[in-house]
Structures are given as structure tokens and as C-alpha cells.
Write a protein that holds these residues in place. Structure first.
Motif, mmCIF file in Angstrom:
data_model
loop_
_atom_site.group_PDB
_atom_site.id
_atom_site.type_symbol
_atom_site.label_atom_id
_atom_site.label_comp_id
_atom_site.label_asym_id
_atom_site.label_seq_id
_atom_site.Cartn_x
_atom_site.Cartn_y
_atom_site.Cartn_z
ATOM 1 N N TYR A 94 0.877 -1.166 -0.123
ATOM 2 C CA TYR A 94 -0.107 -0.064 0.059
ATOM 3 C C TYR A 94 0.800 1.172 0.092
ATOM 4 C CZ TYR A 94 -3.828 -3.208 1.423
ATOM 5 O OH TYR A 94 -4.372 -4.327 1.681
ATOM 6 N N CYS A 95 0.593 2.170 -0.822
ATOM 7 C CA CYS A 95 1.055 3.514 -0.583
ATOM 8 C C CYS A 95 0.138 4.437 0.297
ATOM 9 C CB CYS A 95 0.979 4.144 -2.006
ATOM 10 S SG CYS A 95 1.716 5.894 -2.044
ATOM 11 N N ALA A 96 0.786 5.047 1.062
ATOM 12 C CA ALA A 96 0.198 5.851 2.422
ATOM 13 C C ALA A 96 0.788 7.128 2.400
ATOM 14 C CB ALA A 96 0.086 5.168 3.087
ATOM 15 N N ALA A 97 0.205 8.016 3.111
ATOM 16 C CA ALA A 97 0.663 9.354 3.419
ATOM 17 C C ALA A 97 0.327 9.782 4.707
ATOM 18 C CB ALA A 97 0.606 10.373 2.235
ATOM 19 N N ASP A 98 1.054 10.767 5.235
ATOM 20 C CA ASP A 98 0.481 11.258 6.540
ATOM 21 C C ASP A 98 0.601 12.809 6.494
ATOM 22 O OD1 ASP A 98 0.551 12.354 9.546
ATOM 23 O OD2 ASP A 98 -0.439 10.456 9.510
ATOM 24 N N THR A 99 -0.525 13.634 6.658
ATOM 25 C CA THR A 99 -0.512 14.910 6.681
ATOM 26 C C THR A 99 -0.740 15.531 7.966
ATOM 27 O OG1 THR A 99 -2.840 14.990 5.777
ATOM 28 C CG2 THR A 99 -1.045 14.828 4.016
ATOM 29 N N GLY A 100 -1.013 14.664 8.992
ATOM 30 C CA GLY A 100 -1.529 15.145 10.384
ATOM 31 C C GLY A 100 -0.401 15.007 11.323
#
Length: 127
Positions: A94-100
Motif C-alpha cells: 500500500y502507498c500511504a501518506a500522513d499529513t497530520g
């Protein structure tokens, strides 16, 4: 944030694959983006993550020296080059990102998870 992963497939042990993640919709300059994987019956594992601001990188011990994460900011794409693949690398990636919460820490983001997830891509390594 939208994340579209591609590049999974089947390969024999010792082979290579490159995963791509096309990312869009970021409204902040600071975020962490990376790759996770989950095999049947196993917990999700943070494989590799990279920070947007300073390109610091995390690799799990299981892939260090074999996998390489990279970014092409012009294409808004993150890659995971996987070499010397082993059967135990088989999983949905899975590709994932965190902006928080973890957007400022590539390390904690990769350990504790992200707040944006793409659809996974299957990687199968046969012996």
C-alpha cells in the motif's frame, strides 16, 4: 489526498519489481509518504517512508539494503525499487501518506501509520 499505486506482479526469488505511487491533493508542504505491506495472517508493516521536507528515509530492517524509496517531485510520484526479492516479501503493498499527526516525522509515520491510504497492489515472489 489521492494515492494510486501500481507496479505489483509476480516474480521469482532474486528478481526485482518497481512500485509506483502517483500522489495528488496535498495542501501542505510537509508530509510523509511511503509504503506499507500486509501478508495474509500478518500485521501491517511499514516498509519504507520518506519525508517531503528533507527527504529523510526510513527502511524496515527486513528490507534494508534491498529496497530503495525515491521521489520524483516533477511527476508527484514515489517509487519503491525492490531488488533481491524473497518469498517472504509477498504481500499486498500500500502507498500511504500522513499529513497530520506524524507529518513531521518519517520515523513515527512509518511505525504507527498514516492518515491517507491508496488501494493496494499485490506482490508475489515465488521460490
Amino acid at each position: 489526498v489521492q494515492l494510486q499505486a501500481s507496479g505489483g506482479g509476480s516474480v521469482q526469488a532474486g528478481g526485482s519489481l518497481r512500485l509506483s505511487c502517483a500522489a495528488s491533493g496535498f495542501t501542505r508542504d510537509q508530509y510523509v509518504i511511503g509504503w506499507f505491506r500486509q501478508a495474509p495472517g500478518k500485521e501491517r508493516e511499514g516498509v519504507s517512508c520518506i519525508s517531503s521536507s528533507d527527504s529523510k528515509i526510513y527502511y524496515s530492517e527486513s528490507v534494508k539494503g534491498r529496497f530503495t524509496i525515491s521521489r520524483d517531485d516533477a511527476k508527484n510520484t514515489v517509487y519503491l525499487q525492490m531488488n533481491s526479492l524473497k518469498p517472504e516479501d509477498s504481500a499486498v503493498y500500500y502507498c500511504a501518506a500522513d499529513t497530520g499527526r506524524y507529518s513531521g516525522s518519517y520515523y513515527y509515520a512509518c511505525l504507527y501509520g498514516m492518515n491517507h491510504w491508496g488501494i493496494g497492489t499485490q506482490v508475489t515472489v515465488s521460490s
